[in-house]
Design a protein around this motif. Structure first.
Motif, PDB file in Angstrom:
ATOM      1  N   PHE A 101       0.833  -1.196   0.000  1.00  0.00           N
ATOM      2  CA  PHE A 101       0.000   0.000   0.000  1.00  0.00           C
ATOM      3  C   PHE A 101       0.870   1.249   0.000  1.00  0.00           C
ATOM      4  O   PHE A 101       2.071   1.200   0.214  1.00  0.00           O
ATOM      5  CB  PHE A 101      -0.897   0.020   1.234  1.00  0.00           C
ATOM      6  CG  PHE A 101      -1.843  -1.132   1.310  1.00  0.00           C
ATOM      7  CD1 PHE A 101      -3.063  -1.079   0.681  1.00  0.00           C
ATOM      8  CD2 PHE A 101      -1.519  -2.277   2.016  1.00  0.00           C
ATOM      9  CE1 PHE A 101      -3.942  -2.141   0.752  1.00  0.00           C
ATOM     10  CE2 PHE A 101      -2.389  -3.349   2.099  1.00  0.00           C
ATOM     11  CZ  PHE A 101      -3.605  -3.273   1.461  1.00  0.00           C
ATOM     12  N   GLN A 102       0.181   2.362  -0.223  1.00  0.00           N
ATOM     13  CA  GLN A 102       0.895   3.629  -0.178  1.00  0.00           C
ATOM     14  C   GLN A 102       1.159   4.054   1.263  1.00  0.00           C
ATOM     15  O   GLN A 102       2.202   4.594   1.578  1.00  0.00           O
ATOM     16  CB  GLN A 102       0.046   4.687  -0.876  1.00  0.00           C
ATOM     17  CG  GLN A 102       0.677   6.047  -0.876  1.00  0.00           C
ATOM     18  CD  GLN A 102      -0.330   7.112  -1.303  1.00  0.00           C
ATOM     19  OE1 GLN A 102      -0.868   7.795  -0.625  1.00  0.00           O
ATOM     20  NE2 GLN A 102      -0.594   7.275  -2.466  1.00  0.00           N
ATOM     21  N   ALA A 162       8.838   1.734   3.252  1.00  0.00           N
ATOM     22  CA  ALA A 162       8.439   1.208   1.941  1.00  0.00           C
ATOM     23  C   ALA A 162       9.264  -0.031   1.609  1.00  0.00           C
ATOM     24  O   ALA A 162       8.748  -1.012   1.064  1.00  0.00           O
ATOM     25  CB  ALA A 162       8.620   2.282   0.877  1.00  0.00           C
ATOM     26  N   ARG A 163      10.569   0.010   1.965  1.00  0.00           N
ATOM     27  CA  ARG A 163      11.424  -1.155   1.701  1.00  0.00           C
ATOM     28  C   ARG A 163      10.955  -2.365   2.482  1.00  0.00           C
ATOM     29  O   ARG A 163      10.937  -3.479   1.963  1.00  0.00           O
ATOM     30  CB  ARG A 163      12.869  -0.840   2.090  1.00  0.00           C
ATOM     31  CG  ARG A 163      13.563   0.011   1.084  1.00  0.00           C
ATOM     32  CD  ARG A 163      15.055  -0.013   1.308  1.00  0.00           C
ATOM     33  NE  ARG A 163      15.654   1.058   0.544  1.00  0.00           N
ATOM     34  CZ  ARG A 163      15.991   2.235   1.055  1.00  0.00           C
ATOM     35  NH1 ARG A 163      15.803   2.473   2.320  1.00  0.00           N
ATOM     36  NH2 ARG A 163      16.492   3.168   0.293  1.00  0.00           N
ATOM     37  N   VAL A 164      10.577  -2.141   3.759  1.00  0.00           N
ATOM     38  CA  VAL A 164      10.094  -3.269   4.567  1.00  0.00           C
ATOM     39  C   VAL A 164       8.852  -3.863   3.909  1.00  0.00           C
ATOM     40  O   VAL A 164       8.722  -5.088   3.791  1.00  0.00           O
ATOM     41  CB  VAL A 164       9.755  -2.814   6.008  1.00  0.00           C
ATOM     42  CG1 VAL A 164       9.194  -3.989   6.803  1.00  0.00           C
ATOM     43  CG2 VAL A 164      10.978  -2.266   6.693  1.00  0.00           C
ATOM     44  N   ALA A 165       7.945  -2.979   3.467  1.00  0.00           N
ATOM     45  CA  ALA A 165       6.711  -3.477   2.849  1.00  0.00           C
ATOM     46  C   ALA A 165       7.021  -4.290   1.595  1.00  0.00           C
ATOM     47  O   ALA A 165       6.383  -5.307   1.330  1.00  0.00           O
ATOM     48  CB  ALA A 165       5.790  -2.314   2.518  1.00  0.00           C
ATOM     49  N   MET A 179       0.991  -3.304  -6.270  1.00  0.00           N
ATOM     50  CA  MET A 179       1.496  -2.105  -5.609  1.00  0.00           C
ATOM     51  C   MET A 179       0.588  -0.925  -5.919  1.00  0.00           C
ATOM     52  O   MET A 179       0.397  -0.563  -7.069  1.00  0.00           O
ATOM     53  CB  MET A 179       2.907  -1.798  -6.087  1.00  0.00           C
ATOM     54  CG  MET A 179       3.925  -2.822  -5.636  1.00  0.00           C
ATOM     55  SD  MET A 179       5.560  -2.265  -6.063  1.00  0.00           S
ATOM     56  CE  MET A 179       6.511  -3.027  -4.774  1.00  0.00           C
ATOM     57  N   ASP A 180       0.053  -0.339  -4.848  1.00  0.00           N
ATOM     58  CA  ASP A 180      -0.894   0.762  -5.000  1.00  0.00           C
ATOM     59  C   ASP A 180      -0.186   2.084  -4.688  1.00  0.00           C
ATOM     60  O   ASP A 180      -0.120   2.490  -3.543  1.00  0.00           O
ATOM     61  CB  ASP A 180      -2.075   0.539  -4.053  1.00  0.00           C
ATOM     62  CG  ASP A 180      -3.174   1.555  -4.271  1.00  0.00           C
ATOM     63  OD1 ASP A 180      -3.035   2.378  -5.194  1.00  0.00           O
ATOM     64  OD2 ASP A 180      -4.155   1.515  -3.520  1.00  0.00           O
ATOM     65  N   GLU A 181       0.345   2.722  -5.694  1.00  0.00           N
ATOM     66  CA  GLU A 181       1.121   3.958  -5.537  1.00  0.00           C
ATOM     67  C   GLU A 181       2.060   3.867  -4.340  1.00  0.00           C
ATOM     68  O   GLU A 181       2.004   4.700  -3.428  1.00  0.00           O
ATOM     69  CB  GLU A 181       0.181   5.156  -5.355  1.00  0.00           C
ATOM     70  CG  GLU A 181      -0.818   5.262  -6.484  1.00  0.00           C
ATOM     71  CD  GLU A 181      -1.464   6.629  -6.551  1.00  0.00           C
ATOM     72  OE1 GLU A 181      -0.782   7.609  -6.208  1.00  0.00           O
ATOM     73  OE2 GLU A 181      -2.618   6.723  -6.963  1.00  0.00           O
TER      74      GLU A 181
END
Lengths: 288, 288
Positions: A101-102, A162-165, A179-181
């Protein structure tokens, strides 16, 4: 390529001889509910994603691209049409389609970085704890977070979250990564770095990616194929190849021409960068 | 604009190494000491005790207001004779039973409420009906139903804990972000596992607040109930101890009993709940 119908016919005939599409979205219409009314988000959208594609959904806000991604994720049911992953119709959320997610709060704050990456593996009972830990560490190493495995998410920067996600999504080894933005909430420099890293990871792992963005340049850089959606409701406007572009093509002549072509397709030929548009070309350049 | 930028020369600077410029320094000893919560709180308690002692000396009637030292003596004597610990233990046993039952019921109710529309309506109706109802007002009824004993005490305790806790828990569950919910569903979490792995930890700040409020309500209700109808099955608790001593005009013992109530409150708040918060919500950055 001049009309939507022709575009459909073309892609259908192409896909008919190699029946290898991983994700098939077939005339999908979606609606979402607000307390006052039911809004049609997309109308009969069709596309196909092949294995190891970096398929981008691009369009201005209101074109239903995020809704479409949620439907692929299984979070909402289409009112018409059919979404098939590996031939099986998508009915509910599942660990074979992991969403990035974003929002930064997609990482449970009560878990350390390592536990966050292990979480879906354990929750979906994919792996035992020891194996999950091993795999989590492997993918955290890949995204360059080996030193931060025991940190809690609130101590990380936006880019690191973001990297963890992304590591968490990759560790699940899903059939398709949604991947949503994912980089929209990051600052411009970090976003660029993340795009570069995402492409490097793709070179290495060759995952299949469905990527939603509203930035033309991000679409050209990240994707190998771009689906353009028109707004209110979202309908397919065009499908464009962009495998030849990467971060080094930014500013190149061909890159600019393609960007301008996309802009024209999205916002009409007559007005060049109309100021009334929610997303003018000029804005996109600056936002980058 | 172009003129003004051309007027000034561009320049680049090679950055020399910083040498031994200190990049961080320690906070002074006094400040570090003042950051210790227990120290500040102890100071407050000491000031309160001094004010109390002075007020008692000025007033000069230990039937009405015994001083701090006198109360401390009575307290220590009560502990020494074993009377006070026994009373505290009797009260605590009942309290913990009622508290745990209330906790369990609140959990069941809120889990129902997050999963079904009916559960939601049930919870909101019940809480709006019973939350404003003082537990003590139910005591006569409880005595009728459960007789003079532990049963009726536990009944009013559950009543005082349940609604406050359920309200807090439920509002905590509602506050869990959509992203986190979708992430949980994405990994295939459903039903009780979803509640356990996502909702409860994500709502923990609210749940802890509810637990604290419930604990305070329970204490209040218990002491008041014991004061109203005294000993249950021959063994009185702290409330009974206070009531008895008041009848015999041992005001210092009354104060010792009250001090015991306060001390237990302080201990539970500062040891149990503070520790719980430190190892959970504070560590996770969900609460400052």
């Amino acid at each position: 390529m001049s009309t939507v119908l022709q575009g459909h016919a073309a892609s259908a005939s192409v896909s008919s001889f190699p029946p290898t599409a991983l994700l098939q979205v077939d005339k999908v219409s979606l609606e979402y509910r607000t307390p006052q009314r039911v809004v049609r988000a997309t109308h009969e959208v069709s596309f196909e994603v092949d294995p190891a594609d970096r398929f981008v959904l691009l369009g201005p806000s209101g074109c239903g691209k995020s809704t479409l991604l949620k439907a692929v994720g299984g979070f909402m049911k289409p009112i018409g049409g059919d979404i098939r992953l590996d031939g099986a119709t998508v009915r509910e959320p599942g660990p074979d389609r992991i969403v990035v997610f974003q929002e930064f709060d997609q990482l449970p704050p009560w878990k350390t970085v390592k536990e966050n990456v292990m979480f879906p593996l354990l929750a979906s009972r994919t792996l035992k704890r020891a194996e999950a830990e091993e795999r989590a560490l492997h993918y955290l190493g890949k995204v360059g977070l080996a030193k931060f495995v025991d940190a809690y998410p609130h101590t990380l920067s936006g880019g690191m979250k973001a990297r963890v996600a992304i590591a968490r999504a990759l560790a699940m080894q899903p059939k398709i990564l949604l991947m949503d933005e994912p980089f929209a909430a990051l600052d411009a420099l970090t976003r660029r770095k993340m795009q570069e890293e995402l492409l490097e990871l793709w070179e290495e792992v060759r995952f299949t990616l469905l990527f939603v963005t509203h930035s033309i340049e991000e679409a050209l850089v990240v994707g190998n194929r771009i689906l353009l959606l028109s707004p209110h409701p979202g309908r397919v406007r065009a499908e464009i190849n962009s495998h030849q572009f990467d971060l080094h093509s930014l500013g190149g002549v061909q890159f600019q021409q393609t960007a301008q072509r996309i802009h024209r397709l999205l916002f009409g030929e007559s007005e060049p960068a109309a100021s009334t548009d929610e997303l003018g070309f000029a804005d996109v350049r600056i936002a980058y | 604009m172009t003129q003004s930028s051309a007027r000034r020369q561009e320049y680049e600077i090679e950055l020399p190494p910083l040498g031994d410029l200190p990049l961080h320094r320690d906070v002074s000893f006094g400040q570090r000491l003042w950051q210790q919560g227990w120290l500040r709180k102890t100071l407050i308690l000491v000031v309160l005790a001094v004010v109390w002692e002075v007020a008692a000396r000025v007033q000069g009637n230990d039937l009405l207001l015994p001083g701090f030292l006198q109360t401390a003596k009575a307290f220590i004597a009560g502990i020494g004779s074993g009377e006070l610990p026994v009373k505290v233990w009797v009260s605590l046993k009942v309290l913990i039973k009622g508290y745990l039952i209330g906790l369990l019921l609140a959990f069941v109710l809120t889990t129902l409420a997050v999963s079904t529309q009916f559960g939601r309506d049930l919870l909101s109706t019940l809480t709006s009906m019973f939350n404003p109802l003082p537990a003590i007002a139910l005591l006569p009824l409880a005595l009728l139903w459960f007789g003079l004993g532990e049963g009726s005490l536990i009944f009013v305790l559950v009543h005082s804990v349940l609604w406050a806790l359920a309200l807090n828990m439920y509002s905590g569950f509602l506050g869990v972000s959509d992203t986190l919910r979708m992430a949980g569903r994405n990994y295939g979490l459903k039903g009780l596992r979803f509640v356990g792995y996502i909702l409860i930890p994500a709502a923990l700040p609210s749940i802890l607040a509810g637990l604290k409020i419930g604990w305070a309500f329970a204490w209040r209700t218990l002491i008041a109930a014991e004061l109203v109808f005294g000993a249950s099955s021959g063994q009185g608790g702290l409330g009974w101890y206070i009531f008895q001593n008041r009848n015999e005009l041992y005001t210092d013992n009354v104060f010792a009993g009250l001090a015991a109530v306060i001390l237990i409150g302080l201990l539970v708040e500062n040891l149990v709940f503070a520790t719980l918060e430190r190892v959970t919500v504070k560590r996770w950055g969900m609460q400052r």
